[in-house]
Enzyme design. Structure first.
Site, short mmCIF file in Angstrom:
data_model
loop_
_atom_site.label_atom_id
_atom_site.label_comp_id
_atom_site.label_asym_id
_atom_site.label_seq_id
_atom_site.Cartn_x
_atom_site.Cartn_y
_atom_site.Cartn_z
N HIS A 1 8.38 1.28 4.92
CA HIS A 1 7.81 0.43 4.52
C HIS A 1 7.13 -0.09 2.47
O HIS A 1 7.41 1.12 2.50
CB HIS A 1 6.04 1.58 4.63
CG HIS A 1 4.92 0.37 5.11
ND1 HIS A 1 4.79 -0.11 6.15
CD2 HIS A 1 3.03 0.86 4.56
CE1 HIS A 1 3.37 -1.05 5.36
NE2 HIS A 1 2.63 -0.05 4.68
N SER A 31 0.76 -1.25 0.23
CA SER A 31 0.25 0.31 -0.25
C SER A 31 0.85 1.75 -0.12
O SER A 31 2.38 0.70 0.50
CB SER A 31 -1.02 -0.30 0.99
OG SER A 31 -1.23 1.03 1.14
N ASP A 60 10.46 0.38 9.66
CA ASP A 60 8.95 0.74 9.23
C ASP A 60 7.92 -0.20 10.28
O ASP A 60 8.20 -0.79 10.93
CB ASP A 60 8.60 -0.72 8.40
CG ASP A 60 6.78 -0.65 7.38
OD1 ASP A 60 6.33 0.39 8.79
OD2 ASP A 60 6.34 -0.88 6.76
#
Lengths: 511, 511
Positions: free
Chosen positions: B472, B186, B447
């Site tokens: 991330h 994402s 992350d």
């Protein structure tokens, strides 16, 4: 004759509808009480289990206000042989199928007989919308009213019910580390096939809840044209043919004879007398259904020892039926009916107490009725076609007919591809070769469903056990001293494999 | 001080609420148009894909009349490099997450850059209820109206959408034997975490649809207390601490200072001036949210090259923030605010064009708003507690608070155990050691989500790739010439593993 053939094919659409409805055609007199044929030490008279209820959510997969409604889900539990939470002793779970859970439980000897050896807790969970596990206030009239309520009867919801209940039960017993093995095997003469699918699917979808599954006679490949539509009825025919060619031919020739007789003036009366049909109702179609039900269910439950599901049956009942046919002399038509009557009697009247047979019986003693909803939504098995070799007249699987009758009955359209979308099935060898583990697929090749079963090992831990002489989930039945060696062997293998799963599990836990 | 501490803890409940709401706090001026930082040959100006729509069913798991409703699900498709159905060339599918699919697609460089090598068809499927994939007539007002409609926004329905669409698409392309690999990662500065879970879950639940999954930064263990509630914020603190102890201390000390200042007469004005807050709105809570958003999202996206998601960021933005803090001399309070302002500027104003910052911005340019529904129903991640070492004030995860705010906002109660019931997570090593295959779990240890990731290989084919220096899902970003060696190495490993999956697949098919 051509016309007759066409009419006969139409007549045989009833066979396909049979697959939608549960066994409607049963004897009017009450079914004998449960009576296992076992001589094992498990006494059925003693209390085998306690009955409990779990507050279950109506819809696991959505979050509408309606989805939060709850219902009481029944489960039966036996602590008798459990080694306890402290020892992480195993939990054997029967993932209930389309009917009253007590009836299934009392017919699942394998779990009871092996509980002492494994020190296992036994849990039998009833399937939503069956037995006493009725959403919408426990009110069957409300729950079965229409598709707005019946819509919550589905395989995926049932699997999520089991996962939720098992996880909560383990928490409440402080037994979160007890390994769970799920068992599937359906009993009963209905065309029911649900549960043993559920056990396999449960292991595939909820591997974190069950370490393994014994999926007995699971036709997981009977969807979406993976298996030939003819397979089921071919196996029925082969079962009878394996006993005698004459037996097969008499049955195969009888359908035209019945139809021709019914067309004649007074013919229905002849049929009524020949088959001892009660006076309230007869039609050629109903008689054909009644007879074919007997042949199909007898093939499914062609066990080597006496059994008692919808109807009591002797050992090797297909052989008994063929004996009834072959022992009567060849001769005229009424003699043919006498033979068929003799065969039907094996299935419908083993006690000899029936005075007449009721073709219009819609009693549902085992609560199987809602299977028809499932057969109209997701459980679309292309069964009902017959090829030239079939013991039944040639016909094709009629999806459009199924869809129309479902529209008429419930106002729903089936979703014929849903089961393979959700659970797979196509190219199962390739798909599962490197995915999944710890499932035993048992199949008996005399079982008409076996054509849709997994008949070859997929991997070292996705194992096919195939019994040439076996019928529908014979392995899960109570054992008897008369059990043949092949059956004892199959069960020993199953026990061995389950032992391996458990020792792997305990080994992983300790390391 | 004790009072202040209590108030501060209350203030910091906003941090937990932040995790419910999507990033509400963004700059008022328009986000720069998409501009990948890539120098690769993929030109973003050329048409990367075609836009298509698929007629999707509203509810896969029930059969109520409502469930049969359909909606138009958007997907983007690129045939440019596909080897074609005849060659069974692979299909790479991005299982869309909580936002506009175009935005995500344009940020998923990995798939575009590797399509030529694999001759892969690229498909990006939008998640239901986001972007243009809106049930109930495509009308957002209707779809988002209340829980009766929003109730159909759930992870399981989304996964079934993907399975259904992929199977149908393959049929329509006569490519049923083309292997599918799913990708999850994402982008965007929201607390979004959905999609990369979906890729892993999709492989576990639909192994017959996807032969493998690359699940980048998937915190599949951040549910149901499997991972410490403190993990997320601890990692944020460690990221800043790894740059400089002073930087960490200034940030950690600032919260009390902000609160104390706000309490003073004229204090809010001081804060407004210090942080260049627009005149429309200020409160201590909003300022704290605004600052902590900057620190959290910068930690999440602490990439080695410039990036541009919700806000444009320079390379190594945490280092830049700490530089802004450390380079300003120590001194009085207003000097501390100047330091913090300098740090916030890195996140909110890299272009230097902002004249003031709006704390009351509820624009939602990337369509992430409905994440709040998911965070109120099934996506219950116990994040938001801070331990003593945290860069934020100590606090506890407040489930009751979450449940209450969900009740207030939507009239729903969360189902906090549902995700682990459906997808597992507890004892994942043991559960998946002999179950499942072909998933890459990538995690970068900088992350904040990485604490909930799979950081150790589970089996030979359930592989953890861990990058100490990574943030991330850095692996899925467009490559740049400045990419460090560890990043190139991680991507090469991923490509190698996917190559192996494919060659295994083709080998199984031919044998």
């Amino acid at each position: 004759m051509a016309m007759g053939g066409t009419r006969l094919r139409l007549l045989f659409l009833t066979l396909q509808l049979l697959l939608i409805s549960s066994a409607k055609i049963t004897l009017r007199f009450p079914s004998p009480a449960f009576r296992p044929e076992s001589s094992s030490s498990v006494s059925i008279k003693s209390k085998l289990y306690e009955t409990k209820y779990y507050t279950q959510i109506l819809d696991h997969f959505t979050f509408t206000p309606q989805s939060y409604q709850t219902f009481q889900q029944r489960y039966l539990i036996s602590y008798k042989h459990w080694g306890g939470a402290k020892k992480n002793a195993p939990i054997f779970v029967y993932t209930g199928n389309e009917g009253d859970i007590e009836w299934f439980t009392q017919n699942t000897g394998f779990m009871f007989e092996n509980a002492p050896h494994f020190k296992a807790l036994l849990v039998f969970i009833e399937h939503r919308f069956y037995g006493k596990s009725i959403p919408f206030g426990g009110n069957k009239d409300a729950a079965y009213a229409n598709s707005s309520t019946l819509g919550y009867l589905s395989s995926t919801q049932a699997l999520a019910d089991y996962a939720t209940l098992i996880i909560d039960l383990k928490k409440n017993l402080s037994a979160v580390d007890s390994p769970v093995v799920v068992f599937g095997g359906s009993y009963g003469g209905s065309m029911a096939l649900f549960i043993w699918l559920l056990a396999a699917w449960f292991r595939l979808k909820y591997p974190h809840v069950a370490i393994g599954a014994l999926a007995s006679s699971a036709p997981i490949l009977y969807f979406d044209n993976i298996t030939s539509e003819y397979s089921f009825h071919s196996t029925v025919g082969n079962d009878f043919r394996s006993e005698s060619e004459n037996c097969y031919k008499v049955i195969k020739g009888s359908w035209q004879l019945i139809e021709d007789t019914a067309e004649q003036s007074g013919g229905l009366d002849t049929l009524r007398k020949s088959f001892r049909i009660c006076k309230n109702y007869i039609s050629a179609g109903a008689l054909v259904s009644w007879l074919s039900t007997a042949f199909i269910y007898t093939a499914m439950t062609d066990y080597p020892t006496p059994s008692n599901f919808l109807n009591p049956l002797p050992a090797y009942p297909v052989k008994q039926m063929c004996k009834a046919i072959d022992d009567r002399k060849a001769g005229n038509n009424s003699n043919t009916f006498e033979k068929l009557y003799g065969a039907a009697n094996v299935y419908y009247n083993s006690t000899g107490r029936a005075t007449c047979f009721n073709l219009n019986d819609d009693s549902d003693p085992h609560g199987l009725d809602e299977w028809s909803w499932q057969a109209c939504t997701e459980m679309i098995l292309p069964i009902g076609g017959n090829n030239a070799d079939s013991i039944f007249p040639p016909s094709e699987w009629d999806y459009a007919g199924r869809a129309q009758s479902c529209e008429d009955a419930f106002g729903v359209q089936p979703r014929p591809n849903w089961i393979t979308t959700e659970f797979g099935g196509h190219n199962i060898q390739r798909v599962l070769k490197r995915f999944g583990s710890n499932i035993i697929f048992f199949n008996g090749l005399r079982d008409p469903w076996s054509g849709g079963g997994v008949l070859k090992d997929i991997s070292k831990s996705l194992v096919a056990i195939v019994a040439k002489e076996g019928a529908h989930h014979v392995d899960l039945r109570f054992s008897t001293p008369e059990d043949p060696e092949w059956l004892k062997h199959a069960r020993r293998r199953e026990i061995k494999i389950i032992e391996n799963w458990l020792s792997q599990y305990y080994h992983s836990s300790s390391s």
